[in-house]
Design a protein around this motif. Sequence first.
Motif, mmCIF file in Angstrom:
data_model
loop_
_atom_site.group_PDB
_atom_site.id
_atom_site.type_symbol
_atom_site.label_atom_id
_atom_site.label_comp_id
_atom_site.label_asym_id
_atom_site.label_seq_id
_atom_site.Cartn_x
_atom_site.Cartn_y
_atom_site.Cartn_z
ATOM 1 N N ASP A 48 15.536 -13.714 -5.324
ATOM 2 C CA ASP A 48 15.035 -14.669 -6.308
ATOM 3 C C ASP A 48 13.967 -14.021 -7.184
ATOM 4 O O ASP A 48 13.417 -12.969 -6.885
ATOM 5 C CB ASP A 48 14.513 -15.946 -5.645
ATOM 6 C CG ASP A 48 13.280 -15.728 -4.777
ATOM 7 O OD1 ASP A 48 12.349 -15.014 -5.195
ATOM 8 O OD2 ASP A 48 13.245 -16.305 -3.686
ATOM 9 N N ASP A 49 13.687 -14.687 -8.267
ATOM 10 C CA ASP A 49 12.780 -14.200 -9.294
ATOM 11 C C ASP A 49 11.393 -13.868 -8.741
ATOM 12 O O ASP A 49 10.817 -12.827 -9.067
ATOM 13 C CB ASP A 49 12.685 -15.269 -10.392
ATOM 14 C CG ASP A 49 11.887 -14.818 -11.578
ATOM 15 O OD1 ASP A 49 12.381 -13.959 -12.321
ATOM 16 O OD2 ASP A 49 10.753 -15.315 -11.749
ATOM 17 N N THR A 84 19.490 -10.927 -10.550
ATOM 18 C CA THR A 84 18.335 -11.800 -10.747
ATOM 19 C C THR A 84 18.109 -12.077 -12.221
ATOM 20 O O THR A 84 17.625 -13.138 -12.595
ATOM 21 C CB THR A 84 17.070 -11.168 -10.115
ATOM 22 O OG1 THR A 84 17.371 -10.832 -8.757
ATOM 23 C CG2 THR A 84 15.896 -12.126 -10.143
#
Length: 122
Positions: A54-55, A79
Motif C-alpha cells: 500500500d501507499d 502501487t
Amino acid sequence: MADAIRALQDAGVEPDVWKIEGLDRRADCENVVAAARREGRNQVGCIILGRGEDDVKVREWLSTAAAVPGFIGFAVGRTSFWDPLVNWKTKKITRDQAVDQICAHYREFVGIFEKHQQGVTV
C-alpha cells in the motif's frame, strides 16, 4: 537478503543494480548495501521495490532507503498504477484521469525519494 547477495556474488552473479524488496529499518538498508558493495564493488547500486504494498508502506520504504548511500532509485509499479487502472477498466474514470492519477502518484514517489536523498552520496 544480504546473505543471498553474497552467495550470488560468490557464484559469479555481478549485477550493476540490485533490486531490493522494501526494508523497514535503516540498518537493514545499510547491511544490504554493504553486501552489494563488498570487496571493491563500490559502483554497484540498489533500488527499492514496492512489492505491490500500500501507499503508506511504500512511502516509508522510499524514505528509509533513499537516506542510505548506495540506494540509487526505486521501482514502484503496482502501487502507482493499480487503482487508477482498475477504475479505468471498470469505467469509473476516463483514460486521461487514470493517466493523470498514475503520473501524480509516481511524481509523489520521486519527490519523497529525492527529499530523503538530499545530501546523501550514492
